[in-house]
Every structure is written in structure tokens, then in C-alpha cells.
Scaffold this motif. Structure first.
Motif, PDB file in Angstrom:
ATOM      1  N   LEU A   1       0.800  -1.224   0.000  1.00 50.70           N
ATOM      2  CA  LEU A   1       0.000   0.000   0.000  1.00 50.70           C
ATOM      3  C   LEU A   1       0.834   1.275   0.000  1.00 50.70           C
ATOM      4  N   VAL A   2       2.152   1.137   0.001  1.00 51.97           N
ATOM      5  CA  VAL A   2       2.985   2.336   0.120  1.00 51.97           C
ATOM      6  C   VAL A   2       2.771   3.292  -1.053  1.00 51.97           C
ATOM      7  N   GLY A   3       2.383   2.764  -2.199  1.00 52.13           N
ATOM      8  CA  GLY A   3       2.136   3.604  -3.365  1.00 52.13           C
ATOM      9  C   GLY A   3       0.912   4.492  -3.225  1.00 52.13           C
ATOM     10  N   ASN A   4       0.074   4.211  -2.232  1.00 54.01           N
ATOM     11  CA  ASN A   4      -1.134   5.018  -2.019  1.00 54.01           C
ATOM     12  C   ASN A   4      -0.890   6.217  -1.114  1.00 54.01           C
ATOM     13  N   LEU A   5       0.289   6.285  -0.505  1.00 54.72           N
ATOM     14  CA  LEU A   5       0.516   7.287   0.536  1.00 54.72           C
ATOM     15  C   LEU A   5       0.377   8.713   0.014  1.00 54.72           C
ATOM     16  N   GLU A   6       0.905   8.987  -1.154  1.00 50.18           N
ATOM     17  CA  GLU A   6       0.840  10.354  -1.679  1.00 50.18           C
ATOM     18  C   GLU A   6      -0.607  10.792  -1.905  1.00 50.18           C
ATOM     19  N   ALA A   7      -1.419   9.894  -2.460  1.00 49.10           N
ATOM     20  CA  ALA A   7      -2.830  10.231  -2.686  1.00 49.10           C
ATOM     21  C   ALA A   7      -3.549  10.448  -1.363  1.00 49.10           C
ATOM     22  N   TRP A   8      -3.249   9.614  -0.367  1.00 49.04           N
ATOM     23  CA  TRP A   8      -3.859   9.787   0.952  1.00 49.04           C
ATOM     24  C   TRP A   8      -3.444  11.122   1.563  1.00 49.04           C
ATOM     25  N   GLN A   9      -2.180  11.485   1.361  1.00 45.82           N
ATOM     26  CA  GLN A   9      -1.686  12.750   1.905  1.00 45.82           C
ATOM     27  C   GLN A   9      -2.430  13.932   1.283  1.00 45.82           C
ATOM     28  N   GLN A  10      -2.662  13.860  -0.015  1.00 46.03           N
ATOM     29  CA  GLN A  10      -3.382  14.940  -0.687  1.00 46.03           C
ATOM     30  C   GLN A  10      -4.818  15.046  -0.165  1.00 46.03           C
ATOM     31  N   LYS A  11      -5.454  13.907   0.070  1.00 49.34           N
ATOM     32  CA  LYS A  11      -6.818  13.926   0.598  1.00 49.34           C
ATOM     33  C   LYS A  11      -6.843  14.514   2.006  1.00 49.34           C
ATOM     34  N   CYS A  12      -5.867  14.138   2.821  1.00 46.56           N
ATOM     35  CA  CYS A  12      -5.798  14.693   4.176  1.00 46.56           C
ATOM     36  C   CYS A  12      -5.564  16.196   4.138  1.00 46.56           C
ATOM     37  N   ARG A  13      -4.724  16.638   3.220  1.00 44.65           N
ATOM     38  CA  ARG A  13      -4.449  18.076   3.111  1.00 44.65           C
ATOM     39  C   ARG A  13      -5.727  18.841   2.769  1.00 44.65           C
ATOM     40  N   ARG A  14      -6.514  18.280   1.844  1.00 40.37           N
ATOM     41  CA  ARG A  14      -7.763  18.954   1.469  1.00 40.37           C
ATOM     42  C   ARG A  14      -8.745  18.986   2.640  1.00 40.37           C
ATOM     43  N   LEU A  15      -8.783  17.897   3.407  1.00 38.82           N
ATOM     44  CA  LEU A  15      -9.676  17.859   4.562  1.00 38.82           C
ATOM     45  C   LEU A  15      -9.252  18.863   5.625  1.00 38.82           C
ATOM     46  N   LEU A  16      -7.954  18.957   5.868  1.00 39.32           N
ATOM     47  CA  LEU A  16      -7.464  19.861   6.904  1.00 39.32           C
ATOM     48  C   LEU A  16      -7.649  21.325   6.522  1.00 39.32           C
ATOM     49  N   GLU A  17      -7.707  21.597   5.242  1.00 37.19           N
ATOM     50  CA  GLU A  17      -7.934  22.978   4.805  1.00 37.19           C
ATOM     51  C   GLU A  17      -9.300  23.486   5.246  1.00 37.19           C
ATOM     52  N   ASP A  18     -10.220  22.551   5.483  1.00 35.19           N
ATOM     53  CA  ASP A  18     -11.572  22.931   5.901  1.00 35.19           C
ATOM     54  C   ASP A  18     -11.737  22.967   7.416  1.00 35.19           C
ATOM     55  N   VAL A  19     -10.669  22.618   8.152  1.00 25.52           N
ATOM     56  CA  VAL A  19     -10.752  22.597   9.615  1.00 25.52           C
ATOM     57  C   VAL A  19     -10.323  23.951  10.171  1.00 25.52           C
ATOM     58  N   PRO A  20     -11.120  24.572  11.047  1.00 27.46           N
ATOM     59  CA  PRO A  20     -10.736  25.861  11.641  1.00 27.46           C
ATOM     60  C   PRO A  20      -9.399  25.760  12.369  1.00 27.46           C
ATOM     61  N   ASP A  21      -8.620  26.818  12.340  1.00 28.12           N
ATOM     62  CA  ASP A  21      -7.288  26.814  12.939  1.00 28.12           C
ATOM     63  C   ASP A  21      -7.314  26.622  14.447  1.00 28.12           C
ATOM     64  N   ASP A  22      -8.416  26.986  15.095  1.00 29.88           N
ATOM     65  CA  ASP A  22      -8.457  26.906  16.557  1.00 29.88           C
ATOM     66  C   ASP A  22      -8.898  25.540  17.062  1.00 29.88           C
ATOM     67  N   LEU A  23      -9.095  24.570  16.153  1.00 31.02           N
ATOM     68  CA  LEU A  23      -9.465  23.221  16.591  1.00 31.02           C
ATOM     69  C   LEU A  23      -8.228  22.365  16.749  1.00 31.02           C
TER      70      LEU A  23
END
Length: 225
Positions: free
Chosen positions: A203-225
Motif C-alpha cells: 500500500l505504500v504507493g497510495n501514501l501520496e494520494a492519501w496525503q493529498q486527501k488529508c491536506r484537502r480535509l485539513l484545509e476545511d478545519v478551523p485553525d483553533d481546533l
């Protein structure tokens, strides 16, 4: 499995041994079994779908395999355990902090500004980690094994290797990527995610795609959380 002539041969051998009903669970070999059954005047039972048209004079019925609900049930179980594991994986921190606030303050102080997880400091102060504490509690409560495992080993996933993706995999990767992406020092994923473990699962080849998805999710999280 895919040799019709071998299916015919096997069918004839069984008929010679006085078998009067032949059941197959093969591909091309199964065709041979059913056709020789029709030729020899014995009953055949098909598999996976209605195979009466293959040998109308022999096929009495077929066993239908409806695996979709089973697969969906397994997938749902993995998703549910991974979701709960994501919520509960650090519950041990709350337990230690609530019951031993002064000691846990030592852990927090020791780890301030460090890239390492809390586990080494917890081991030094308590002789046990938050992961072990949480997993022990959830096992006492009768939580599913896969969830307990995800909590227990989310920092050390290679201690419990599965042949494929498991709730432990999801919790470990999500926890690591969340920490990685919140760092301001440009930490690489391998600082937080066990690449050898992912590689062992293919599954190591999936890590970059997972990282991009996490980055997009975190962009929607308020900074104070």
C-alpha cells in the motif's frame, strides 16, 4: 479449473464409481462435468448461476452464490472499526491525564516542540503508553478485536501485520498524516508513517494520494481546533 476435458474425465471417473449426481464448482472444467453427465444420463448440479442451459437434460438445479452482501458487510465492519479507532485511538491520553495530571504534565513538558510521539515519555513516566492503556480498557469493555488492535498499535503497526488493509492501517496512516501536515517544519510523511509496514501490505504507493486527501480535509478545519 479451466480445462473442460479434465472436467469430462473427472466426471466419467465419478460415474464409473457409481456416482449418480455430479456437482461442480469450476469454470471450463465444470462445463465438461455437466456435459458428460448429460451424455451418461446422470444428474448434475450447477454453481454460481443458473446453468441448466448448458446441459438441459442433466442439470437439476444450480447453487447460486450471492457474495455481494457478505462483501459489503465485511467492508462496513472495517470502515466502522476504522472510524471508531480514529476517534478513540488517543483515549489513553485522557485516562492518564485525568487520573495522574501532575505526572502527565511531565510527559507534555518533555515532548513540547519534539517531533516524536508521546510514547517514549509516557513509557519513562508511567511505564506504559496511552495506546496500551486505551486498548486495555476497550478490550475490557468488549470492543471488537480489530478496533482494540488499531488503538494498541497505531504508533507501531508493524507489531500486528495483516495481509491487507485493516482498521489499524487506516488509524496509523491518518494519525501520522494529520501530525505531518500540521507541522510547520516541512516534515516528510515517513517521519510519522511507517513505510515498511505499508510496503509489506503493498500500500505504500497510495501514501501520496492519501496525503493529498488529508491536506484537502485539513484545509476545511478551523485553525483553533
Amino acid at each position: 479449473f479451466d480445462d473442460e476435458e479434465m472436467g469430462r474425465k473427472t466426471g466419467l471417473e465419478l460415474i464409473a464409481q457409481k456416482a449418480d449426481v455430479l456437482f461442480n464448482n469450476d469454470d471450463a472444467a465444470g462445463l465438461g462435468v455437466m456435459r458428460v453427465a448429460e451424455e451418461q444420463g446422470v444428474i448434475a448440479i450447477g454453481s454460481d448461476y443458473d446453468q441448466k442451459a448448458i446441459a438441459p437434460g442433466a442439470v437439476l438445479t444450480s447453487v447460486l452464490a450471492n457474495v455481494t452482501p457478505m462483501i459489503l458487510s465485511i467492508v462496513k465492519e472495517v470502515v466502522d472499526d476504522a472510524f471508531l479507532g480514529g476517534i478513540l485511538h488517543d483515549a489513553g491520553k485522557l485516562i492518564l491525564a485525568a487520573n495522574f495530571p501532575d505526572k502527565y504534565r511531565q510527559v507534555v513538558t518533555a515532548e513540547e516542540g519534539a517531533a516524536a510521539a508521546f510514547c517514549p515519555a509516557e513509557e519513562q513516566v508511567f511505564g506504559v503508553t496511552h495506546a496500551a492503556v486505551g486498548a486495555y480498557l476497550f478490550s475490557l469493555w468488549g470492543f471488537p478485536h480489530a478496533l482494540v488492535e488499531a488503538v494498541a498499535f497505531h504508533h507501531e503497526p508493524d507489531r500486528e501485520v495483516h495481509p491487507g488493509f485493516a482498521p489499524l492501517t487506516a488509524v496509523h496512516v491518518a494519525d501520522g498524516l494529520e501530525k505531518c501536515l500540521r507541522q510547520e517544519d516541512g516534515s516528510a510523511p515517513e517521519s510519522w508513517v511507517n513505510l515498511e509496514y505499508l510496503n509489506s501490505l503493498g500500500l505504500v504507493g497510495n501514501l501520496e494520494a492519501w496525503q493529498q486527501k488529508c491536506r484537502r480535509l485539513l484545509e476545511d478545519v478551523p485553525d483553533d481546533l
